[in-house]
Design a protein around this motif. Structure first.
Motif, PDB file in Angstrom:
ATOM      1  N   PHE A 199       0.851  -1.175   0.000  1.00 25.96           N
ATOM      2  CA  PHE A 199       0.000   0.000   0.000  1.00 25.96           C
ATOM      3  C   PHE A 199       0.886   1.223   0.000  1.00 25.96           C
ATOM      4  CE2 PHE A 199       0.366  -1.552   4.254  1.00 25.96           C
ATOM      5  CZ  PHE A 199       0.451  -0.457   5.088  1.00 25.96           C
ATOM      6  N   GLY A 200       0.693   2.048  -1.022  1.00 22.60           N
ATOM      7  CA  GLY A 200       1.578   3.179  -1.228  1.00 22.60           C
ATOM      8  C   GLY A 200       2.992   2.665  -1.435  1.00 22.60           C
ATOM      9  N   SER A 201       3.948   3.256  -0.736  1.00 29.75           N
ATOM     10  CA  SER A 201       5.330   2.842  -0.920  1.00 29.75           C
ATOM     11  C   SER A 201       5.739   1.785   0.105  1.00 29.75           C
ATOM     12  CB  SER A 201       6.227   4.073  -0.821  1.00 29.75           C
ATOM     13  OG  SER A 201       5.839   4.836   0.289  1.00 29.75           O
ATOM     14  N   LEU A 202       4.777   1.330   0.905  1.00 32.70           N
ATOM     15  CA  LEU A 202       5.081   0.288   1.890  1.00 32.70           C
ATOM     16  C   LEU A 202       4.652  -1.076   1.370  1.00 32.70           C
ATOM     17  CD1 LEU A 202       4.075   1.579   5.441  1.00 32.70           C
ATOM     18  CD2 LEU A 202       6.280   1.629   4.324  1.00 32.70           C
ATOM     19  N   LYS A 203       5.490  -2.072   1.666  1.00 29.12           N
ATOM     20  CA  LYS A 203       5.122  -3.431   1.320  1.00 29.12           C
ATOM     21  C   LYS A 203       4.885  -4.183   2.624  1.00 29.12           C
ATOM     22  CE  LYS A 203       6.816  -7.202  -1.614  1.00 29.12           C
ATOM     23  NZ  LYS A 203       5.931  -6.969  -2.759  1.00 29.12           N
ATOM     24  N   LYS A 204       3.634  -4.510   2.857  1.00 28.79           N
ATOM     25  CA  LYS A 204       3.249  -5.152   4.113  1.00 28.79           C
ATOM     26  C   LYS A 204       3.710  -6.603   4.085  1.00 28.79           C
ATOM     27  CE  LYS A 204      -1.324  -5.516   4.707  1.00 28.79           C
ATOM     28  NZ  LYS A 204      -2.679  -4.994   4.977  1.00 28.79           N
ATOM     29  N   THR A 205       4.562  -6.992   5.062  1.00 30.20           N
ATOM     30  CA  THR A 205       5.053  -8.374   5.036  1.00 30.20           C
ATOM     31  C   THR A 205       4.628  -9.183   6.250  1.00 30.20           C
ATOM     32  OG1 THR A 205       7.092  -7.663   6.088  1.00 30.20           O
ATOM     33  CG2 THR A 205       7.103  -7.784   3.689  1.00 30.20           C
ATOM     34  N   GLY A 206       4.446  -8.519   7.381  1.00 34.10           N
ATOM     35  CA  GLY A 206       4.109  -9.285   8.574  1.00 34.10           C
ATOM     36  C   GLY A 206       3.190  -8.536   9.511  1.00 34.10           C
TER      37      GLY A 206
END
Ligand SMILES: [Zn+2]
Length: 726
Positions: A654-661
C-alpha cells in the motif's frame, strides 16, 4: 391493511447526483452534441441562479441537478458583458462524486474552449493549487483542499472565484469544510470587505430539518442552512411537476412488522455469561480496593443498559476505555488489573455482538461468530483461559439451541417469503438489502448461500470505507469491484450493504430495496430509498421492533414537514427573507467572535507508549518517526525486543510500503495486535497503530487514549533514511 402491512406513497428522492450520469436514466449519460436541450423543470430550477442570485437548488436526484449546474456555469462564463475574468469552483465532498463531476465538466466545457482541472484529497499534496486555480476557468475540488489553501495563503481569498457550487450542500454546518469556507466568505461579507464575493449555489436532494419537531422549527432550521450558504432563494420544481414526474419515479414504501421470538434460549444463556463477566469486573474493582471511584454504574453516562442492544455497545466501549486508563501506585499491579479488565470488557462486547446477530439472523451464525473469536484468542494467560473455559462449557448447549427448529428466526422466514414472491413475479429483480453492521451482512450472506430456496441469488457484500471495531472497511477500489460485478455479471441478484449511502457510491439500479432492521435520519432515509430507481420498484422496511417502524414513520413525517416549510418560505417576500438571513448571520458571527478558540499546544514532552492490553512499556514518543506523513515507525533498538513478528496472512503493497508481517506484543500472555511489519525502501520497519496503545506522560503520569494519529498532540519527527543508516 391486514397482517400489520401498510402501504404508503412517498415522494422519491435520492442522494447522489452522479448516479444518473453514469447510467442511462437521465439527460446526461453521454454529453450530447450542442445544442443541449434542457428539460422544462431543469430550466425552472436554474432560473434564480441565472439571475445571479445565491440559490439552494433542492430537487430529487436522478432528475439531473448537475445538468442545471452546467447550464448555470455556461451562462456564467459566456454571459459576461463587462469582460471581467470569471472563475468557477465546483466542490464535492466524496471522492467518487468528485471523479464523476470532474469528467463531466471536462467533457462539457473543454469542447467550448474553457479549461477545466480538478484536485482531490488523494493527490493534493504535490499539486500546485495556486497554479491550477490561476490557469483554469473551472476547478473541481474536494473542499478540504480549498480550506487548506486559504489557510496557508496559496489561494489569496475566495474573491478569486466568481461562482462557487457546493454539491450535497446540506453538509454546510458546524465544522464541515463547507462551513469553514462559508465562514470565511461571511466574515468577508459582514466585515464589508471591498473585494467582490462569488455567487454561491448549493445542490441537494434534501436540506433536512435537524431536530425540528414542528413546521416552525423546520423553517428555522432551513433558514439557518440558507444563512450558512448566504442563499436568498430556495429553488424547487413548482411549475413543471408533471415533466419532473416523467423522469423521477415514486416507489411504494411498505412496512413489515414481524413478531419477535417468544422465547429466546440463546439470549438466556449468553445473558448469564454476560452477567457473570460483569460480576468479575466488579470483583476485580473490589479486590484491589478501587471502589468507590471504580463502580460499573459510574463508568459511563449511559444508563439502563440492556444486553443485545446498540446502547449496550456504547456503554461497554465507555467502560472499556475507562478501565484502560486506570492508574495505580504499583505499576505491576496496574498492568495486571488493566489486562484483566481488558479481557472482560472485550468479551462482553463480543457477547453483545452475538446477541444482535442472533436477533437478526440465525443463532448458529451467532455461535459461529463467538467460536471464531475464542479460537483466535489462544493464550497462556490465566484470566483468558478461564473465560474461554466458561464459554466452552456452554458450547454444546448453544449448539443444541441453534439446531432446534423451534428457535428459527421468524424474521428470516418473512425475508425468504418476500424474496421468493418477488423473484417469482420478476426473475430479473435486482435487490439491495441494507443492514446495520458488517457482522450481520456476513451472517446474512452465509444464510442465503446455505438456504436452498435462496442460494441462486448469489449474494455479494458491500461495506463502508470507515473503520469500525478494529475491522478495516473496504477500500474504494474493492467497493467499485463489488459494484461492477453486481451490475454487469447478472449472476448476483442481491447486494447486502451496510451504511454506504453517504459515501457517494454509485449503486446500480435496483427494483427492490429492503431495509432490514435499518433506520437512520431523514436525509439518510431519502438517500437509501433512492437506491430503487427502476419503474415499479419497491422499498420495504422489515423489523420486529415497534420503535424502528415508529422512527421511520417520524422520518416520513419530517420529510413532509421539510417540504411544507420550504413551500412556506417560498411564499415570503424576498426582501423579508434576505433581512432574516442577514440577521441570523450577524447572530452567528457574534457567537463565533466571542468564543476564544484555544489552539492546542503541541507538546514537546516525551511520552511513553504502553500496550493497551497489558500496559507493558513499548517505546517513547521521541523514538517515533513518521513515514510519508501517514505511517508511524519506531527507531529505538530496544523496541525490537518488545514485539514479535508473524507472517502476514495477506501480504500487500500500500503506497510505498510493502506489508510483510504482523507484529504483536512480546509479552507471552498478552500477544496484543500492535500493527504491521513492512518493507519501506531498503528498510524493514515495524509500523504501529496508536489505537493499540495507551499514551502516558513521563512527567505527570497522565494517561490518554487516541484512536487516530491525527488526534495526537505530541511532536513527531519525519522519517529520515540517513538516521537509519547511522
Ligand atoms: Zn501487551
Amino acid at each position: 391493511e391486514e397482517n400489520g402491512v401498510s402501504t404508503m406513497q412517498i415522494c422519491y428522492k435520492e442522494e447522489s447526483e452522479q448516479q444518473n450520469l453514469s447510467e442511462n436514466s437521465c439527460p446526461l449519460p453521454e454529453i450530447p452534441e450542442k445544442p443541449l436541450k434542457p428539460r422544462s423543470y431543469q430550466l425552472e430550477l436554474a432560473s434564480p441562479a441565472l439571475e445571479g442570485k445565491n440559490t439552494i437548488i433542492c430537487a430529487p436526484t436522478g432528475c439531473g441537478k448537475t445538468f442545471a449546474a452546467l447550464l448555470i456555469c455556461e451562462n456564467h462564463l459566456t454571459n459576461n458583458p463587462a469582460g471581467q475574468k470569471r472563475k468557477i469552483v465546483f466542490l464535492a465532498t466524496q471522492v467518487p462524486v468528485y471523479e464523476q463531476q470532474e469528467s463531466v465538466f471536462k467533457k462539457y466545457f473543454e469542447r467550448l474552449g474553457y479549461k477545466v482541472a480538478g484536485i482531490c484529497g488523494e493527490i493534493a499534496e504535490d499539486a500546485p493549487v495556486e497554479c491550477v486555480v490561476d490557469n483554469n476557468d473551472i476547478i473541481v475540488l474536494t473542499p478540504q483542499i480549498l480550506v487548506n489553501s486559504i489557510k496557508s495563503g496559496t489561494v489569496r481569498s475566495l474573491s478569486v472565484f466568481t461562482l462557487m457550487i457546493f454539491d450535497e450542500c446540506h453538509n454546510t454546518s458546524k465544522k464541515h469544510p463547507y462551513n469553514v469556507l462559508m465562514i470565511n466568505y461571511l466574515d468577508q461579507k459582514l466585515g464589508r470587505s471591498a473585494n467582490p464575493l462569488p455567487q454561491v449555489i448549493g445542490l441537494t436532494a434534501s436540506i433536512g430539518v435537524g431536530d425540528a419537531k414542528d413546521k416552525f422549527e423546520a423553517i428555522e432550521h432551513i433558514c439557518q442552512v440558507c444563512a450558512c450558504l448566504d442563499a436568498s432563494v430556495i429553488s424547487t420544481v413548482k411549475k413543471n411537476v408533471s415533466d419532473l414526474e416523467q423522469v423521477v419515479y415514486k416507489p411504494e414504501k411498505l412496512f413489515r412488522k414481524v413478531e419477535s421470538q417468544p422465547v429466546n434460549k440463546f439470549k438466556f444463556v449468553i445473558s448469564k455469561l454476560m452477567e457473570e463477566t460483569e460480576n468479575l469486573i466488579e470483583k476485580t474493582f473490589k479486590e484491589y480496593d478501587l471502589i468507590p471511584e471504580y463502580q460499573l454504574e459510574n463508568l459511563s453516562q449511559i444508563q439502563n443498559r440492556v444486553f443485545g442492544t446498540q446502547k449496550y455497545e456504547q456503554w461497554i466501549i465507555d467502560v472499556h476505555k475507562k478501565c484502560m486508563l486506570l492508574q495505580m501506585e504499583d505499576k505491576n499491579k496496574e498492568r495486571k488489573i488493566c489486562k484483566e479488565l481488558f479481557l472482560y470488557t472485550s468479551n462482553l462486547r463480543k457477547y453483545n455482538d452475538a446477541l444482535i446477530i442472533s436477533e437478526d439472523v440465525r443463532i448458529q451464525d451467532a455461535v459461529r461468530y463467538l467460536k471464531e473469536f475464542f479460537r483466535e484468542a489462544e493464550s497462556f494467560d490465566e484470566t483468558e483461559q478461564y473465560l474461554i473455559h466458561q464459554f466452552k462449557e456452554k458450547i454444546q448447549e448453544l449448539e443444541d439451541i441453534s439446531t432446534d427448529p423451534r428457535n428459527e428466526n421468524l424474521k428470516l422466514d418473512e425475508l425468504t417469503f418476500i424474496l421468493e414472491e418477488q423473484y417469482h413475479q420478476n426473475p430479473e429483480t435486482q435487490t439491495i438489502l441494507f443492514v446495520k453492521t458488517r457482522a450481520l451482512a456476513d451472517a446474512l450472506k452465509k444464510w442465503m448461500e446455505e438456504n436452498p430456496k435462496l442460494s441462486y441469488l448469489k449474494p455479494v457484500v458491500l461495506t463502508g470505507r470507515g473503520k469500525r471495531n478494529q475491522n478495516t472497511g473496504m477500500t474504494l477500489p474493492s467497493q467499485k469491484g463489488v459494484l461492477d460485478t453486481f451490475r454487469t455479471s447478472g449472476e448476483n441478484k442481491i447486494l447486502i450493504a451496510t451504511s454506504v449511502a453517504d459515501e457517494g457510491i454509485d449503486i446500480a439500479q435496483c427494483n427492490l430495496v429492503i431495509l432490514y432492521e435499518y433506520v437512520g435520519n431523514v436525509i439518510k432515509m431519502i438517500q437509501t430509498r433512492g437506491r430503487g430507481r427502476a419503474r415499479g420498484s419497491k422499498c420495504l422496511l422489515l423489523s420486529s421492533k415497534e420503535e424502528v417502524i415508529e422512527k421511520e414513520q417520524i422520518n416520513i413525517y419530517k420529510e413532509k414537514m421539510m417540504n411544507d416549510a420550504i413551500e412556506e418560505i417560498q411564499t415570503w417576500n424576498e426582501e423579508v427573507f434576505v433581512r432574516k438571513i442577514h440577521h441570523l448571520q450577524l447572530q452567528e458571527k457574534a457567537i463565533r467572535d466571542n468564543v476564544i478558540v484555544a489552539k492546542p499546544q503541541l507538546e514537546e514532552n516525551n511520552k511513553r507508549l504502553l500496550c493497551r492490553k497489558c500496559k507493558v512499556f513499548a517505546c517513547h514518543t521521541a523514538d517515533i518517526r513518521v513515514v510519508e506523513d501517514t505511517h508511524h515507525t519506531v527507531i529505538a533498538d530496544a523496541f525490537k525486543e518488545s514485539f514479535v513478528t508473524e507472517p502476514h496472512p495477506k501480504p500487500k503493497d500500500f503506497g510505498s510500503l510493502k506489508k510483510t508481517g504482523k507484529i504483536f506484543c512480546a509479552e507471552p500472555s498478552c500477544h496484543h495486535d500492535w500493527g504491521i511489519f513492512a518493507r519501506y525502501k531498503t528498510f524493514d520497519v515495524p509500523v504501529i497503530k496508536i489505537d493499540n496503545f495507551v499514551v502516558e506522560d513521563v512527567a505527570t503520569g497522565l494517561q490518554t487514549l487516541y484512536s487516530k494519529w491525527k488526534q495526537c498532540n505530541f511532536k513527531m519527527i519525519p522519517f529520515d533514511a540517513r538516521e537509519m543508516s547511522n
